[in-house]
Design a protein around this motif. Sequence first.
Motif, PDB file in Angstrom:
ATOM      1  N   ASN A   1      -3.590   7.004  -3.829  1.00 46.66           N
ATOM      2  CA  ASN A   1      -3.507   5.721  -3.134  1.00 46.66           C
ATOM      3  C   ASN A   1      -3.288   4.613  -4.146  1.00 46.66           C
ATOM      4  O   ASN A   1      -3.990   4.549  -5.161  1.00 46.66           O
TER       5      ASN A   1
ATOM      6  N   GLN B   1       0.848  -1.183   0.000  1.00 44.18           N
ATOM      7  CA  GLN B   1       0.000   0.000   0.000  1.00 44.18           C
ATOM      8  C   GLN B   1       0.889   1.241   0.000  1.00 44.18           C
ATOM      9  O   GLN B   1       1.743   1.396   0.869  1.00 44.18           O
TER      10      GLN B   1
ATOM     11  N   SER C   1      -6.548   8.603  -7.600  1.00 46.32           N
ATOM     12  CA  SER C   1      -6.175   9.954  -7.210  1.00 46.32           C
ATOM     13  C   SER C   1      -7.297  10.899  -7.624  1.00 46.32           C
ATOM     14  O   SER C   1      -7.852  10.772  -8.722  1.00 46.32           O
TER      15      SER C   1
ATOM     16  N   GLU D   1      -2.618   0.299  -4.325  1.00 47.36           N
ATOM     17  CA  GLU D   1      -2.614  -0.978  -3.613  1.00 47.36           C
ATOM     18  C   GLU D   1      -2.285  -2.090  -4.602  1.00 47.36           C
ATOM     19  O   GLU D   1      -2.907  -2.194  -5.655  1.00 47.36           O
TER      20      GLU D   1
ATOM     21  N   SER E   1       0.682   5.550  -0.387  1.00 48.18           N
ATOM     22  CA  SER E   1      -0.231   6.688  -0.412  1.00 48.18           C
ATOM     23  C   SER E   1       0.527   7.988  -0.175  1.00 48.18           C
ATOM     24  O   SER E   1       1.588   8.008   0.460  1.00 48.18           O
ATOM     25  N   SER E   2      -0.027   9.064  -0.717  1.00 48.54           N
ATOM     26  CA  SER E   2       0.490  10.408  -0.495  1.00 48.54           C
ATOM     27  C   SER E   2      -0.694  11.278  -0.104  1.00 48.54           C
ATOM     28  O   SER E   2      -1.732  11.240  -0.776  1.00 48.54           O
TER      29      SER E   2
ATOM     30  N   GLY F   1      -4.046  14.071  -3.383  1.00 49.12           N
ATOM     31  CA  GLY F   1      -3.613  12.791  -2.836  1.00 49.12           C
ATOM     32  C   GLY F   1      -3.710  11.642  -3.820  1.00 49.12           C
ATOM     33  O   GLY F   1      -4.337  11.738  -4.885  1.00 49.12           O
TER      34      GLY F   1
END
Length: 504
Positions: free
Chosen positions: A201, A178, A219, A203, A180-181, A199
Amino acid sequence: MKKSSVALAVVAALAIAYPAASWVTGKRLETKLTQSDKKDVLFSNFKIVKQTYTRGIFSSKQESTIEFDVASMSPAAAPMSLQDQSEQGEQDAADPQAALDEQQVMPAPKLIKPLQFQVVNYIQHGPVPAIFGVAAGKIETEFVLDATTKEEIKRIFGDKKFLEIRTILNYGGGGKLQISSPAVNTTVGMNQDKLDWKGVNLEVAFDAAYKKLKFDLYSAGLDVLAAKGATSVKVGETKMQGDAERIYPDGFIYLGTSKASIASMSFSNAQAANKGFSIKDISLESTTSAKNDLLDSGLKFGIANITMNDTQIGNFHYDYSLQRLHGPSVNKLFIELSTIDQYKNDPQKMLEMQKQWKEYGIEILKHNPVISLDRLSLAGKNGEFKASAKFQFNGVQAQDFDNPMLLLSKIESAGEVSLADAMIDDLIDGSQTDPDARAMMRSQYYSQIDAWEKEGFLKREGKVLNSKISWKNGQLMVNGKAFPPKPAVDPAALGAEAAPMEMR
């Protein structure tokens, strides 16, 4: 026995058993995380230069310095072909002094140093790592950054962690990655432009041998607005989903499907004559499948709406496919090319490899693979440009590889192209704001079109131009005519040249 006594006994047993289970799990994780499969081509360009592992009962810490071999992926690493080596050797033998002078004049190739980066893994042992859930372990990964880089990141993200990387490892092997930012709304650069980063994500689920992958990215996009509000860049909602399965345990080739989309992208400049562009509903789909060792792979790319300088152009599509590729040969070729850097100073090994590549090429072409441009189109409200084509080798023999001209003669291709006049007018209007520039481009375009029509390379049906293109026996044909056309021969000129020869 009282229920309270039983409960205390269970708690005591767990208190003793859990640390033991966590210790055993930690030992297994250490073995898995510190070993590297050098035989796996997926990691062939990575090397662990330094590594320390500090293991505890419930948690551990792994620090690694990893080296990435950039040079092996550079085009400069590609070897000279056998024919080129032979020709160069003949030239050097014919003029040794010139060869020596060339070596002295030509600069030595620049060495591309491997890229090194440091990674720290903070590992929580199972069975319940950090009260996260049942798993063999949870890993939080951080990159070691220098002080300057950290300061630059802090200016944008503040106290937020700019990148979070977490891996959950299963007891049965495999796990889930995973990344993420976080979203951030701030100002950047010397002019303090406004940045609205919404942001991202990602996975990725994987099995123990990295044979099966499943990925999902999302995003909400980003907006960048110049401090004075004149220019802006916007990227809309972005998604990507897919699955992949490795077809050969020792190779790079994955089968599966993937889809990606971007809702919109735009650039605008209120102070410029050409105000910018916007595109909407961008999509990308890919599929790779196999049957009887033959691979089929296809890609479809599309944009639903294109606007340039407030002029609506239309939609764009680009679809292509590769058919009947011999999987085992392609896989072996990819593997050997990925490891070629380690043999570049061994001429004998390079010669053996190039002979092997020839055999792979013969096997690949024996199945008559096809490269197909299934669709290339730009469609607007007033017209459309579209093209399609197929390219393949036909009847290739082993001896053809010894003569490039024979190999070229085995290429066959056929395609069609059509273009509406209105489509060109829309493109000129969308790209040129000055009336004089528009008039000049139209004049140049239609004068060239008129010339090709007269020669038969274009056929007009109303306001649509068409051409059928083919390549066979080393000759390009357009509407049944050789292209480029051979210059006409003036008999009178031939006679004038022949007369002096007769006098002599």
